[in-house]
Scaffold this motif. Structure first.
Motif, PDB file in Angstrom:
ATOM      1  N   GLN A 140       0.843  -1.193   0.000  1.00 18.28           N
ATOM      2  CA  GLN A 140       0.000   0.000   0.000  1.00 18.28           C
ATOM      3  C   GLN A 140       0.876   1.240   0.000  1.00 18.28           C
ATOM      4  OE1 GLN A 140      -3.649   0.104   2.468  1.00 18.28           O
ATOM      5  NE2 GLN A 140      -2.693   1.838   3.466  1.00 18.28           N
ATOM      6  N   ALA A 141       0.456   2.252  -0.752  1.00 18.37           N
ATOM      7  CA  ALA A 141       1.234   3.475  -0.865  1.00 18.37           C
ATOM      8  C   ALA A 141       1.364   4.155   0.487  1.00 18.37           C
ATOM      9  CB  ALA A 141       0.566   4.415  -1.873  1.00 18.37           C
ATOM     10  N   ALA A 142       2.473   4.885   0.645  1.00 16.16           N
ATOM     11  CA  ALA A 142       2.745   5.529   1.920  1.00 16.16           C
ATOM     12  C   ALA A 142       1.778   6.670   2.212  1.00 16.16           C
ATOM     13  CB  ALA A 142       4.173   6.040   1.941  1.00 16.16           C
ATOM     14  N   ASP A 143       1.103   7.193   1.189  1.00 18.21           N
ATOM     15  CA  ASP A 143       0.180   8.295   1.390  1.00 18.21           C
ATOM     16  C   ASP A 143      -1.280   7.833   1.342  1.00 18.21           C
ATOM     17  OD1 ASP A 143       0.100   7.633  -1.245  1.00 18.21           O
ATOM     18  OD2 ASP A 143       0.261   9.689  -2.008  1.00 18.21           O
ATOM     19  N   ALA A 144      -1.533   6.526   1.560  1.00  8.75           N
ATOM     20  CA  ALA A 144      -2.884   5.975   1.482  1.00  8.75           C
ATOM     21  C   ALA A 144      -3.279   5.372   2.823  1.00  8.75           C
ATOM     22  CB  ALA A 144      -2.971   4.917   0.378  1.00  8.75           C
ATOM     23  N   VAL A 145      -4.555   5.554   3.209  1.00 11.34           N
ATOM     24  CA  VAL A 145      -5.086   4.994   4.449  1.00 11.34           C
ATOM     25  C   VAL A 145      -6.480   4.438   4.174  1.00 11.34           C
ATOM     26  CG1 VAL A 145      -3.773   6.522   5.963  1.00 11.34           C
ATOM     27  CG2 VAL A 145      -6.006   7.250   5.131  1.00 11.34           C
ATOM     28  N   ARG A 146      -6.893   3.507   5.015  1.00 13.93           N
ATOM     29  CA  ARG A 146      -8.222   2.943   4.883  1.00 13.93           C
ATOM     30  C   ARG A 146      -9.272   3.956   5.320  1.00 13.93           C
ATOM     31  NH1 ARG A 146      -9.114  -0.936   1.623  1.00 13.93           N
ATOM     32  NH2 ARG A 146     -10.997  -1.424   2.815  1.00 13.93           N
ATOM     33  N   VAL A 147     -10.445   3.871   4.703  1.00 10.54           N
ATOM     34  CA  VAL A 147     -11.512   4.830   4.969  1.00 10.54           C
ATOM     35  C   VAL A 147     -12.845   4.091   5.000  1.00 10.54           C
ATOM     36  CG1 VAL A 147     -11.796   5.381   2.522  1.00 10.54           C
ATOM     37  CG2 VAL A 147     -12.535   7.026   4.251  1.00 10.54           C
ATOM     38  N   LEU A 148     -13.755   4.553   5.833  1.00 11.69           N
ATOM     39  CA  LEU A 148     -15.098   3.982   5.946  1.00 11.69           C
ATOM     40  C   LEU A 148     -16.125   5.037   5.554  1.00 11.69           C
ATOM     41  CD1 LEU A 148     -16.897   1.583   6.883  1.00 11.69           C
ATOM     42  CD2 LEU A 148     -16.925   2.634   9.142  1.00 11.69           C
ATOM     43  N   VAL A 149     -17.104   4.624   4.737  1.00 13.59           N
ATOM     44  CA  VAL A 149     -18.158   5.526   4.280  1.00 13.59           C
ATOM     45  C   VAL A 149     -19.316   5.499   5.281  1.00 13.59           C
ATOM     46  CG1 VAL A 149     -19.753   6.081   2.407  1.00 13.59           C
ATOM     47  CG2 VAL A 149     -17.519   5.090   1.891  1.00 13.59           C
ATOM     48  N   LEU A 150     -19.742   6.684   5.712  1.00 12.11           N
ATOM     49  CA  LEU A 150     -20.839   6.821   6.667  1.00 12.11           C
ATOM     50  C   LEU A 150     -21.935   7.696   6.079  1.00 12.11           C
ATOM     51  CD1 LEU A 150     -18.865   7.466   9.983  1.00 12.11           C
ATOM     52  CD2 LEU A 150     -19.784   5.311   9.145  1.00 12.11           C
ATOM     53  N   SER A 163       0.006  10.379  12.643  1.00 14.89           N
ATOM     54  CA  SER A 163       0.142  11.679  13.297  1.00 14.89           C
ATOM     55  C   SER A 163       1.279  12.507  12.705  1.00 14.89           C
ATOM     56  CB  SER A 163       0.358  11.485  14.801  1.00 14.89           C
ATOM     57  OG  SER A 163       1.492  10.671  15.040  1.00 14.89           O
ATOM     58  N   ARG A 164       2.228  11.865  12.036  1.00 22.39           N
ATOM     59  CA  ARG A 164       3.330  12.621  11.423  1.00 22.39           C
ATOM     60  C   ARG A 164       2.858  13.464  10.239  1.00 22.39           C
ATOM     61  NH1 ARG A 164       4.144   7.279   9.807  1.00 22.39           N
ATOM     62  NH2 ARG A 164       4.020   6.936   7.544  1.00 22.39           N
ATOM     63  N   TRP A 165       1.630  13.210   9.767  1.00 25.51           N
ATOM     64  CA  TRP A 165       1.086  14.023   8.681  1.00 25.51           C
ATOM     65  C   TRP A 165       0.530  15.356   9.170  1.00 25.51           C
ATOM     66  CZ3 TRP A 165      -2.259  10.306   5.156  1.00 25.51           C
ATOM     67  CH2 TRP A 165      -1.418   9.311   4.624  1.00 25.51           C
ATOM     68  N   MET A 166       0.501  15.568  10.471  1.00 20.85           N
ATOM     69  CA  MET A 166      -0.148  16.750  11.026  1.00 20.85           C
ATOM     70  C   MET A 166       0.375  18.050  10.453  1.00 20.85           C
ATOM     71  SD  MET A 166      -2.646  16.234  13.077  1.00 20.85           S
ATOM     72  CE  MET A 166      -2.681  17.835  13.861  1.00 20.85           C
ATOM     73  N   SER A 167       1.656  18.100  10.175  1.00 18.34           N
ATOM     74  CA  SER A 167       2.239  19.346   9.682  1.00 18.34           C
ATOM     75  C   SER A 167       1.705  19.728   8.303  1.00 18.34           C
ATOM     76  CB  SER A 167       3.760  19.228   9.629  1.00 18.34           C
ATOM     77  OG  SER A 167       4.151  18.166   8.758  1.00 18.34           O
ATOM     78  N   GLY A 168       1.241  18.734   7.548  1.00 18.94           N
ATOM     79  CA  GLY A 168       0.744  19.031   6.205  1.00 18.94           C
ATOM     80  C   GLY A 168      -0.763  18.978   6.069  1.00 18.94           C
ATOM     81  N   LEU A 169      -1.466  18.555   7.132  1.00 17.22           N
ATOM     82  CA  LEU A 169      -2.923  18.438   7.070  1.00 17.22           C
ATOM     83  C   LEU A 169      -3.586  19.756   7.436  1.00 17.22           C
ATOM     84  CD1 LEU A 169      -3.794  14.987   8.690  1.00 17.22           C
ATOM     85  CD2 LEU A 169      -4.276  15.711   6.350  1.00 17.22           C
ATOM     86  N   LYS A 170      -4.725  20.010   6.812  1.00 14.77           N
ATOM     87  CA  LYS A 170      -5.509  21.192   7.162  1.00 14.77           C
ATOM     88  C   LYS A 170      -6.961  20.944   6.779  1.00 14.77           C
ATOM     89  CE  LYS A 170      -4.383  23.573   2.789  1.00 14.77           C
ATOM     90  NZ  LYS A 170      -3.546  22.483   2.241  1.00 14.77           N
ATOM     91  N   PHE A 224      -3.739  10.813  -0.177  1.00  9.86           N
ATOM     92  CA  PHE A 224      -3.374  12.218  -0.065  1.00  9.86           C
ATOM     93  C   PHE A 224      -2.077  12.450  -0.842  1.00  9.86           C
ATOM     94  CE2 PHE A 224      -6.028  11.362   3.517  1.00  9.86           C
ATOM     95  CZ  PHE A 224      -6.693  12.542   3.809  1.00  9.86           C
ATOM     96  N   SER A 225      -1.952  13.588  -1.440  1.00 11.10           N
ATOM     97  CA  SER A 225      -0.733  13.923  -2.162  1.00 11.10           C
ATOM     98  C   SER A 225       0.144  14.818  -1.296  1.00 11.10           C
ATOM     99  CB  SER A 225      -1.065  14.629  -3.473  1.00 11.10           C
ATOM    100  OG  SER A 225      -1.790  15.822  -3.230  1.00 11.10           O
ATOM    101  N   GLY A 226       1.435  14.545  -1.302  1.00  5.02           N
ATOM    102  CA  GLY A 226       2.389  15.387  -0.598  1.00  5.02           C
ATOM    103  C   GLY A 226       2.488  15.130   0.894  1.00  5.02           C
ATOM    104  N   LEU A 227       1.919  14.006   1.400  1.00  2.41           N
ATOM    105  CA  LEU A 227       2.009  13.688   2.818  1.00  2.41           C
ATOM    106  C   LEU A 227       2.766  12.383   2.983  1.00  2.41           C
ATOM    107  CD1 LEU A 227      -1.628  14.501   3.992  1.00  2.41           C
ATOM    108  CD2 LEU A 227       0.397  15.933   4.177  1.00  2.41           C
ATOM    109  N   ARG A 228       3.758  12.389   3.871  1.00  2.00           N
ATOM    110  CA  ARG A 228       4.582  11.191   4.109  1.00  2.00           C
ATOM    111  C   ARG A 228       4.775  10.996   5.599  1.00  2.00           C
ATOM    112  NH1 ARG A 228       4.515   8.187  -0.494  1.00  2.00           N
ATOM    113  NH2 ARG A 228       4.733   9.584  -2.289  1.00  2.00           N
TER     114      ARG A 228
END
Length: 254
Positions: free
Chosen positions: A33-43, A186-193, A250-254
């Motif tokens: 799995q790509a380093a910038d990909a995470v599992r997601v659930l639809v609600l 949590s290391r993505w925090m600096s790039g998340l908004k 996400f693009s640009g998050l590692r």
């Protein structure tokens, strides 16, 4: 009566989003799995359980599994013969109390009735009016209406069943762009908004959809070192249903 059934999604969210967030091998497919990909659930955009506000017998169930409805539609009708009879009695008592009060006022003008008698007559009018309002409110509770546009997800009762106050009747899902729950490192925090756009690929449809971050949790999970996000689809999609899952990229998050 409306109750929001949030707890039943908790187990699904916990099980799905506890999967490794990044750069781990997919054992089923043997791919990484790509380093910038995470599992997601639809609600769903919103959901609720409609419960019976009063005891009674269902005389009409205007809802079916998966069927759409509009805000204000009567979904369940309860038998209202008893409160309607009580309302008729209360209206008769109100008329009699009003006539008595008016008579006492005329007698007071002729100095044939005291202030106390007039006050008691006015109190009787107020009591009869309150009883009338009460029975009118009870009658309004016999028609259970849709709180918003949506679809029926589950039926807990059927026509001609007798129900108690607070007994669940219908599970409803709100119509509109679906929500997404995901946990990111949590290391993505600096790039998340907030309002950050990303893409989500849904397993069940095989398609990719645009989405946007709506909320970021204010606390990092110290065990998994992840932070919870809530996102929303940018528009409605007919092929998506709550409960589906996929991968957010996400693009640009590692």
């Amino acid at each position: 009566m409306i109750h929001l059934p949030v707890a039943r999604w908790a187990l699904c969210i916990s099980a799905l989003l506890s999967l490794p967030a990044a750069a781990q091998t997919d054992r089923a497919s043997g791919t990484e799995q790509a380093a910038d990909a995470v599992r997601v659930l639809v609600l769903p955009n919103g959901e609720t359980t409609l419960a019976s506000p009063v005891p009674g017998r269902i005389i009409a169930m205007n809802a079916g599994l998966g069927l759409p409805f509009r805000q204000g539609d009567v979904l369940v009708s309860l038998d209202c013969e008893e409160p309607q009879a009580r309302l008729a009695m209360a209206k008769a008592e109100l008329t009699a109390a009003t006539d008595q009060h008016e008579a006492k006022l005329r007698m007071q003008g002729l100095e044939q009735a005291s202030d106390v008698e007039v006050a008691l007559a006015a109190s009787a009018v107020a009591k009869a009016k309150a009883q009338t309002d009460l029975y009118q409110f009870q009658i309004s509770q016999c028609s259970i209406r849709a709180p918003w546009d949506g679809n029926t997800a589950k039926l807990h009762a059927r026509s001609f069943m007798s129900v108690t106050a607070g007994q669940p009747l219908l599970d409803l899902v709100r119509r509109g762009p679906l929500l997404l729950k995901l946990n990111v490192p949590s290391r993505w925090m600096s790039g998340l908004k907030n309002r950050q756009d990303f893409e989500v690929a849904i397993d069940e449809t095989g398609n990719t959809y645009p989405a946007r971050v709506r909320r970021i949790n204010s606390r990092v999970d110290p065990v998994s070192q992840t932070i919870e996000l809530e996102a929303t689809m940018l528009r409605s999609h007919a092929d998506l249903l709550p409960g589906m899952s996929g991968v957010a990229r996400f693009s640009g998050l590692r």
